[in-house]
Design a protein around this motif. Structure first.
Motif, PDB file in Angstrom:
ATOM      1  N   ALA A  15       0.858  -1.184   0.000  1.00  0.00           N
ATOM      2  CA  ALA A  15       0.000   0.000   0.000  1.00  0.00           C
ATOM      3  C   ALA A  15       0.900   1.241   0.000  1.00  0.00           C
ATOM      4  CB  ALA A  15      -0.890  -0.006   1.235  1.00  0.00           C
ATOM      5  N   PRO A  16       0.339   2.391  -0.319  1.00  0.00           N
ATOM      6  CA  PRO A  16       1.164   3.603  -0.294  1.00  0.00           C
ATOM      7  C   PRO A  16       1.812   3.819   1.078  1.00  0.00           C
ATOM      8  CG  PRO A  16      -0.934   4.061  -1.330  1.00  0.00           C
ATOM      9  CD  PRO A  16      -1.022   2.669  -0.769  1.00  0.00           C
ATOM     10  N   ARG A  17       3.074   4.170   1.069  1.00  0.00           N
ATOM     11  CA  ARG A  17       3.880   4.456   2.253  1.00  0.00           C
ATOM     12  C   ARG A  17       4.097   3.257   3.174  1.00  0.00           C
ATOM     13  NH1 ARG A  17       1.344   8.837   0.709  1.00  0.00           N
ATOM     14  NH2 ARG A  17       2.219  10.903   0.843  1.00  0.00           N
ATOM     15  N   LYS A  18       3.871   2.042   2.664  1.00  0.00           N
ATOM     16  CA  LYS A  18       4.155   0.823   3.423  1.00  0.00           C
ATOM     17  C   LYS A  18       5.079  -0.046   2.585  1.00  0.00           C
ATOM     18  CE  LYS A  18      -0.075   0.925   5.914  1.00  0.00           C
ATOM     19  NZ  LYS A  18      -1.051   0.285   6.673  1.00  0.00           N
ATOM     20  N   VAL A  19       6.178  -0.475   3.188  1.00  0.00           N
ATOM     21  CA  VAL A  19       7.166  -1.259   2.451  1.00  0.00           C
ATOM     22  C   VAL A  19       7.534  -2.508   3.248  1.00  0.00           C
ATOM     23  CG1 VAL A  19       9.489  -1.242   1.474  1.00  0.00           C
ATOM     24  CG2 VAL A  19       8.106   0.820   1.377  1.00  0.00           C
ATOM     25  N   TRP A  20       7.494  -3.642   2.561  1.00  0.00           N
ATOM     26  CA  TRP A  20       7.956  -4.905   3.131  1.00  0.00           C
ATOM     27  C   TRP A  20       9.286  -5.229   2.467  1.00  0.00           C
ATOM     28  CZ3 TRP A  20       8.989  -9.568   0.709  1.00  0.00           C
ATOM     29  CH2 TRP A  20       9.206 -10.656   1.553  1.00  0.00           C
ATOM     30  N   GLN A  21      10.273  -5.603   3.271  1.00  0.00           N
ATOM     31  CA  GLN A  21      11.616  -5.847   2.741  1.00  0.00           C
ATOM     32  C   GLN A  21      12.201  -7.090   3.383  1.00  0.00           C
ATOM     33  OE1 GLN A  21      14.022  -2.333   2.566  1.00  0.00           O
ATOM     34  NE2 GLN A  21      15.866  -3.451   3.078  1.00  0.00           N
ATOM     35  N   ALA A  22      12.894  -7.897   2.574  1.00  0.00           N
ATOM     36  CA  ALA A  22      13.547  -9.103   3.089  1.00  0.00           C
ATOM     37  C   ALA A  22      14.952  -9.188   2.513  1.00  0.00           C
ATOM     38  CB  ALA A  22      12.744 -10.339   2.705  1.00  0.00           C
ATOM     39  N   GLU A  23      15.901  -9.499   3.367  1.00  0.00           N
ATOM     40  CA  GLU A  23      17.283  -9.714   2.948  1.00  0.00           C
ATOM     41  C   GLU A  23      17.453 -11.219   2.737  1.00  0.00           C
ATOM     42  OE1 GLU A  23      19.412  -7.191   2.497  1.00  0.00           O
ATOM     43  OE2 GLU A  23      17.936  -5.733   3.206  1.00  0.00           O
ATOM     44  N   LEU A  42       4.167 -14.901  -0.442  1.00  0.00           N
ATOM     45  CA  LEU A  42       2.775 -15.333  -0.283  1.00  0.00           C
ATOM     46  C   LEU A  42       2.416 -15.647   1.172  1.00  0.00           C
ATOM     47  CD1 LEU A  42       2.336 -17.529  -3.472  1.00  0.00           C
ATOM     48  CD2 LEU A  42       1.382 -15.272  -3.017  1.00  0.00           C
ATOM     49  N   LYS A  43       3.424 -15.934   1.979  1.00  0.00           N
ATOM     50  CA  LYS A  43       3.185 -16.180   3.405  1.00  0.00           C
ATOM     51  C   LYS A  43       2.721 -14.898   4.093  1.00  0.00           C
ATOM     52  CE  LYS A  43       5.976 -17.176   7.451  1.00  0.00           C
ATOM     53  NZ  LYS A  43       7.314 -17.570   7.879  1.00  0.00           N
ATOM     54  N   TYR A  44       3.309 -13.770   3.711  1.00  0.00           N
ATOM     55  CA  TYR A  44       2.968 -12.496   4.329  1.00  0.00           C
ATOM     56  C   TYR A  44       1.801 -11.803   3.623  1.00  0.00           C
ATOM     57  CZ  TYR A  44       7.417 -13.159   6.643  1.00  0.00           C
ATOM     58  OH  TYR A  44       8.446 -13.674   7.368  1.00  0.00           O
ATOM     59  N   PHE A  45       1.645 -12.050   2.339  1.00  0.00           N
ATOM     60  CA  PHE A  45       0.583 -11.429   1.535  1.00  0.00           C
ATOM     61  C   PHE A  45      -0.150 -12.511   0.742  1.00  0.00           C
ATOM     62  CE2 PHE A  45       4.162  -8.489   1.889  1.00  0.00           C
ATOM     63  CZ  PHE A  45       3.558  -7.469   2.608  1.00  0.00           C
ATOM     64  N   ILE A  76       9.087  -5.540  -6.495  1.00  0.00           N
ATOM     65  CA  ILE A  76       7.848  -6.083  -7.048  1.00  0.00           C
ATOM     66  C   ILE A  76       6.833  -4.952  -7.062  1.00  0.00           C
ATOM     67  CG2 ILE A  76       6.040  -7.801  -6.771  1.00  0.00           C
ATOM     68  CD1 ILE A  76       8.164  -9.441  -5.202  1.00  0.00           C
ATOM     69  N   TYR A  77       6.344  -4.642  -8.256  1.00  0.00           N
ATOM     70  CA  TYR A  77       5.437  -3.510  -8.426  1.00  0.00           C
ATOM     71  C   TYR A  77       3.998  -3.996  -8.481  1.00  0.00           C
ATOM     72  CZ  TYR A  77       9.919  -1.806 -10.126  1.00  0.00           C
ATOM     73  OH  TYR A  77      11.244  -1.501 -10.251  1.00  0.00           O
ATOM     74  N   ARG A  78       3.121  -3.294  -7.782  1.00  0.00           N
ATOM     75  CA  ARG A  78       1.703  -3.636  -7.861  1.00  0.00           C
ATOM     76  C   ARG A  78       1.076  -2.909  -9.038  1.00  0.00           C
ATOM     77  NH1 ARG A  78       0.029   0.908  -4.572  1.00  0.00           N
ATOM     78  NH2 ARG A  78       1.820   1.331  -3.281  1.00  0.00           N
ATOM     79  N   ALA A  79      -0.052  -3.381  -9.486  1.00  0.00           N
ATOM     80  CA  ALA A  79      -0.724  -2.777 -10.632  1.00  0.00           C
ATOM     81  C   ALA A  79      -1.261  -1.392 -10.261  1.00  0.00           C
ATOM     82  CB  ALA A  79      -1.870  -3.665 -11.085  1.00  0.00           C
ATOM     83  N   LEU A  80      -1.285  -0.497 -11.238  1.00  0.00           N
ATOM     84  CA  LEU A  80      -1.825   0.835 -11.010  1.00  0.00           C
ATOM     85  C   LEU A  80      -3.342   0.773 -10.924  1.00  0.00           C
ATOM     86  CD1 LEU A  80       0.293   2.899 -13.550  1.00  0.00           C
ATOM     87  CD2 LEU A  80       0.589   2.761 -11.086  1.00  0.00           C
ATOM     88  N   ARG A  81      -3.908   1.539 -10.016  1.00  0.00           N
ATOM     89  CA  ARG A  81      -5.363   1.577  -9.887  1.00  0.00           C
ATOM     90  C   ARG A  81      -5.973   2.650 -10.777  1.00  0.00           C
ATOM     91  NH1 ARG A  81      -6.612   0.668  -3.508  1.00  0.00           N
ATOM     92  NH2 ARG A  81      -5.585  -1.339  -3.366  1.00  0.00           N
ATOM     93  N   VAL A  82      -5.193   3.690 -11.044  1.00  0.00           N
ATOM     94  CA  VAL A  82      -5.673   4.796 -11.863  1.00  0.00           C
ATOM     95  C   VAL A  82      -4.648   5.066 -12.951  1.00  0.00           C
ATOM     96  CG1 VAL A  82      -6.323   7.230 -11.828  1.00  0.00           C
ATOM     97  CG2 VAL A  82      -6.824   5.805  -9.857  1.00  0.00           C
ATOM     98  N   ASP A  83      -5.124   5.320 -14.143  1.00  0.00           N
ATOM     99  CA  ASP A  83      -4.239   5.679 -15.237  1.00  0.00           C
ATOM    100  C   ASP A  83      -3.582   7.025 -14.917  1.00  0.00           C
ATOM    101  OD1 ASP A  83      -2.957   5.948 -17.643  1.00  0.00           O
ATOM    102  OD2 ASP A  83      -4.751   6.512 -18.767  1.00  0.00           O
ATOM    103  N   PRO A  84      -2.251   7.131 -14.967  1.00  0.00           N
ATOM    104  CA  PRO A  84      -1.574   8.381 -14.617  1.00  0.00           C
ATOM    105  C   PRO A  84      -2.026   9.578 -15.456  1.00  0.00           C
ATOM    106  CG  PRO A  84       0.012   6.617 -14.809  1.00  0.00           C
ATOM    107  CD  PRO A  84      -1.303   6.073 -15.260  1.00  0.00           C
ATOM    108  N   LYS A  85      -2.353   9.344 -16.707  1.00  0.00           N
ATOM    109  CA  LYS A  85      -2.809  10.445 -17.560  1.00  0.00           C
ATOM    110  C   LYS A  85      -4.159  10.984 -17.079  1.00  0.00           C
ATOM    111  CE  LYS A  85      -0.506   9.011 -21.787  1.00  0.00           C
ATOM    112  NZ  LYS A  85      -0.702   8.600 -23.178  1.00  0.00           N
TER     113      LYS A  85
END
Length: 114
Positions: A15-23, A42-45, A76-85
Motif C-alpha cells: 500500500a502507499p507508504r508501506k514497504v515490506w523488505q527481506a534480505e 505469499l506467506k505475508y501477503f 515487485i510492483y503492484r498494478a496501477l489503480r488509476v491511469d496516470p494520464k
C-alpha cells in the motif's frame, strides 16, 4: 568446492507508504523467480497475485529468468489503480488552467500559454 552466495534485497509495497523488505542469501546463479519463491512473499501477503505484478531490479524492468548479482534489489510492483494520464488531467482541471504549471507565471503583455 566452495559455493559463493549472493546477498539480495526483496522489496514489495502492499500500500502507499508501506514497504515490506527481506534480505536473502542465495547461491550464485539464482534467478529473479527463485528469489521471489525463496522470499515467502505469499506467506505475508496471501492475496498477492503475481499475474498482475511487474518486477524490476533497481528500478529497471526484469523478468523471472534473469540472473541475479550480489547486491541486487528486486522490486515487485503492484498494478496501477488509476491511469496516470487521467489522474493528471483531473488534478489539472481542479487547479484551473491559469494557476497551474506553465501558465502560473506570465510576463506582462505575453500571450496566454507562452
Amino acid at each position: 568446492m566452495v559455493t559463493k552466495n549472493i546477498q539480495i534485497t526483496l522489496v514489495y509495497s502492499p500500500a502507499p507508504r508501506k514497504v515490506w523488505q527481506a534480505e536473502l542469501t542465495l547461491p550464485l546463479g539464482s534467478t529473479v523467480g527463485q528469489a521471489i519463491a525463496t522470499g515467502d512473499l505469499l506467506k505475508y501477503f496471501p492475496s498477492f497475485d503475481f499475474g498482475y505484478a511487474s518486477v524490476g531490479i533497481w528500478g529497471r524492468k526484469a523478468n523471472s529468468k534473469m540472473l541475479l548479482r550480489d547486491g541486487d534489489r528486486i522490486e515487485i510492483y503492484r498494478a496501477l489503480r488509476v491511469d496516470p494520464k487521467v489522474a493528471r488531467r483531473e488534478r489539472f482541471s481542479k487547479q484551473g488552467a491559469r494557476t497551474a504549471g506553465l501558465f502560473a507565471r506570465r510576463r506582462p503583455g505575453a500571450k496566454a500559454g507562452y
